[in-house]
Design an enzyme around this catalytic site. Structure first.
Site, mmCIF file in Angstrom:
data_model
loop_
_atom_site.group_PDB
_atom_site.id
_atom_site.type_symbol
_atom_site.label_atom_id
_atom_site.label_comp_id
_atom_site.label_asym_id
_atom_site.label_seq_id
_atom_site.Cartn_x
_atom_site.Cartn_y
_atom_site.Cartn_z
ATOM 1 N N CYS A 47 31.561 38.396 37.828
ATOM 2 C CA CYS A 47 31.643 38.420 36.565
ATOM 3 C C CYS A 47 32.525 37.307 36.004
ATOM 4 O O CYS A 47 32.496 37.111 34.767
ATOM 5 C CB CYS A 47 32.435 39.782 36.180
ATOM 6 S SG CYS A 47 34.066 40.043 36.798
ATOM 7 N N ASN A 48 33.169 36.565 36.692
ATOM 8 C CA ASN A 48 34.350 35.642 36.269
ATOM 9 C C ASN A 48 33.841 34.071 36.796
ATOM 10 O O ASN A 48 34.512 33.172 36.371
ATOM 11 C CB ASN A 48 35.588 35.936 36.726
ATOM 12 C CG ASN A 48 36.092 37.151 36.233
ATOM 13 O OD1 ASN A 48 36.041 37.267 34.768
ATOM 14 N ND2 ASN A 48 36.939 38.027 36.839
ATOM 15 N N GLY A 117 42.184 40.355 45.421
ATOM 16 C CA GLY A 117 41.371 40.622 46.756
ATOM 17 C C GLY A 117 39.919 40.492 46.869
ATOM 18 O O GLY A 117 39.160 40.182 47.794
ATOM 19 N N GLU A 118 39.316 41.059 45.597
ATOM 20 C CA GLU A 118 37.675 41.279 45.636
ATOM 21 C C GLU A 118 37.178 40.158 45.970
ATOM 22 O O GLU A 118 35.763 40.089 46.609
ATOM 23 C CB GLU A 118 37.362 42.025 44.363
ATOM 24 C CG GLU A 118 36.067 42.446 44.489
ATOM 25 C CD GLU A 118 35.525 43.168 43.091
ATOM 26 O OE1 GLU A 118 34.304 43.401 42.882
ATOM 27 O OE2 GLU A 118 36.469 43.313 41.974
ATOM 28 N N THR A 192 36.901 46.504 31.287
ATOM 29 C CA THR A 192 36.173 47.229 32.072
ATOM 30 C C THR A 192 35.537 46.481 33.562
ATOM 31 O O THR A 192 34.697 46.995 34.009
ATOM 32 C CB THR A 192 34.625 47.533 31.499
ATOM 33 O OG1 THR A 192 33.974 46.602 30.897
ATOM 34 C CG2 THR A 192 34.878 48.776 30.577
ATOM 35 N N GLY A 193 36.422 45.422 33.804
ATOM 36 C CA GLY A 193 36.027 44.775 34.812
ATOM 37 C C GLY A 193 36.714 45.156 36.092
ATOM 38 O O GLY A 193 37.298 46.268 36.249
ATOM 39 N N ALA A 194 36.933 44.327 37.137
ATOM 40 C CA ALA A 194 37.261 44.767 38.524
ATOM 41 C C ALA A 194 38.758 45.233 38.468
ATOM 42 O O ALA A 194 39.399 45.973 39.006
ATOM 43 C CB ALA A 194 36.939 43.736 39.576
ATOM 44 N N TYR A 195 39.537 44.386 37.506
ATOM 45 C CA TYR A 195 40.879 44.792 37.473
ATOM 46 C C TYR A 195 41.037 45.662 36.845
ATOM 47 O O TYR A 195 42.173 46.407 36.798
ATOM 48 C CB TYR A 195 41.623 43.147 36.862
ATOM 49 C CG TYR A 195 43.128 43.174 37.135
ATOM 50 C CD1 TYR A 195 43.232 42.729 38.503
ATOM 51 C CD2 TYR A 195 44.098 43.202 36.319
ATOM 52 C CE1 TYR A 195 44.781 42.806 38.980
ATOM 53 C CE2 TYR A 195 45.335 43.072 36.908
ATOM 54 C CZ TYR A 195 45.595 42.830 38.142
ATOM 55 O OH TYR A 195 47.147 42.597 38.571
ATOM 56 N N ALA A 196 40.434 45.973 35.831
ATOM 57 C CA ALA A 196 40.406 47.489 34.866
ATOM 58 C C ALA A 196 40.355 48.507 35.867
ATOM 59 O O ALA A 196 41.076 49.632 35.602
ATOM 60 C CB ALA A 196 39.452 47.460 33.934
#
EC number: 1.2.1.70
Length: 439
Positions: A47-48, A117-118, A192-196
């Site tokens: 996504c980034n 870490g993802e 709503t991303g991985a950090y969310a």
């Protein structure tokens, strides 16, 4: 020659990255099937970031430019994103810079939040996908395997592996002093991303239960359904923002998603306008009762919200000021590990590249040696002393050019050694030599 074409949150808009990551599956295949000089390709799409790692046939004139053009064409064929759309949104790395970049990416150093870490798993899956599609190459295999090794060393040796999680943890620890009961908090999560998802999990660990999510890009419904929380439509955003006791933002938007105007508009709405499931939370005018935590990069919250009575703003800069010293030092330590790993990768690769030439030289010399030994035997070398002396001499003579080949390779001048062999002896690395290299 290794090449990397990369577009990330640092160079491209989120919308563009989303378009690139939506259908990346055919890009590597398209590269290897349509561009003859492409020996292998691995595509990393998140996504980034979107990155295409390509191994080019180095003797090709202008291999770098040809490789970039091939990537752009493959991207357009698979995603519909044109070279014009990508203009100014990507960066090209080539040669030894490729390894350092990928190692930094895999270690989380190039992520929106340093240390997340993802990305390490995403890098590994990119290689697995390339293997399944048959688009990888020996050098790309070596590159991605060494990237995983560098990432593990960064995680084990530095505090960076904990830093990504620490931003949320530290922020909520700082919030503890003003929150008596987390279960009573009305929380609005923006993003709503991985950090969310990490933020949501950390909130639940602390006991928060009343959590709603809003997405400026319209992804709230899917995120809420996946995580069992309430999604807010755009029409209820201002009201929810004004009534929440805790707001946490963690998006990659390049503009502020929360400002004073939104909060004032929400407060001015009559209580009866609140939608079902979006209860009003009164804001005291005497003491700060609404906390806004901005985890976005770039910043998601306009500084003007801190000027509203009853609102306190906590951003990344403030959070990091409270970070343990080891976490502040972690990035520098990780960068050093990445640079060393990249240099080792380069040196080993250069030595491997000169190995066929060294094998050709040794094969040539030992071929001449065996012929001379056979002649000595026919002349009566019964005790084998002549053979022994000749073998010793051959070893002595080969030592210096072999050492010199490795020195030149380490300096990036291995091609000079190969050219010298061809000039002096007419030798070129053959298939047998290349087989010996990988044996």
């Amino acid at each position: 020659m290794l090449l990397c074409v990369t577009a990330s949150h640092k160079t491209a808009s989120f919308d563009l990255l989303e378009r690139l990551s939506r259908t990346p599956e055919g890009i590597a295949t398209g590269l290897t099937e349509t561009a003859e000089c492409v020996q292998g390709a691995v595509v990393l799409a998140t996504c980034n970031r979107f990155e295409a790692y390509v191994e080019m046939d180095e003797p090709v004139t202008a291999a770098g430019a040809i490789g970039v053009e091939a990537v752009l064409e493959a991207v357009q064929a698979s995603t519909g994103v044109t070279p014009a759309d990508l203009e100014g949104a990507y960066v090209v790395h080539s040669g030894r810079r490729v390894a350092e970049h990928l190692f930094a990416v895999a270690s989380g150093l190039e992520s929106v939040v340093s240390g997340e870490g993802e990305i390490a798993g995403q890098v590994r899956r990119a290689l697995t996908t390339a293997r399944a599609e048959g688009t990888t190459s020996p050098e790309l295999e070596r590159l991605f395997q060494r990237a995983s090794q560098a990432q593990r060393k960064v995680k084990n040796v530095t505090a960076l592996g904990r830093a990504g999680r620490s931003l949320v943890r530290l922020a909520l620890e700082l919030a503890d002093s003003r929150i008596a009961d987390w279960s009573a908090e009305r929380v609005l999560l923006i993003g709503t991303g991985a950090y969310a998802a990490v933020t949501l999990a950390t909130l639940r660990e602390r006991g928060a239960v009343d959590i709603a999510v809003h997405s400026p890009s319209g992804r709230a419904e899917a995120f809420a359904a996946k995580h069992g929380i309430r999604a807010l439509p755009a029409t209820e955003y201002a009201r929810a923002a004004a009534s929440a006791s805790l707001i946490i933002t963690c998006t990659t938007a390049e503009h502020a998603v929360l400002d004073a105007e939104v909060l004032r508009a929400g407060r001015d709405l009559p209580a009866s306008s609140a939608a079902p499931g979006c209860p009003v939370h009164a804001v005291s005018s005497s003491t700060p009762t609404q906390l806004v935590i901005d985890l976005g990069m770039p910043r998601n919250v306009s500084p003007d919200v801190a000027g509203i009575e009853g609102v306190s703003l906590l951003d990344l800069e403030t959070i990091r000021l409270h970070a343990p010293l080891e976490e502040l030092q972690a990035t520098d330590a990780a960068r050093s590990i990445v640079r060393e790993a990249a240099e080792t990768f380069h040196v080993v690769g250069e030595r491997q590249s000169v190995t066929p030439a060294v094998v050709s030289l040794r094969s040539h010399i030992f071929g001449l040696l065996e012929a001379e030994i056979e002649r000595a035997r026919r002349r009566g070398d019964e005790d084998g002393r002549v053979e022994q002396a000749m073998r010793h001499l051959a070893g002595v003579l080969l030592h210096t050019p072999t050492s010199r080949a490795h020195e030149l390779a380490a300096a990036g001048r291995g091609a000079e050694f190969s050219a010298a062999l061809e000039t002096l002896f007419g030798l070129t690395p053959d298939e047998d030599a290349r087989s010996a290299e990988t044996a």
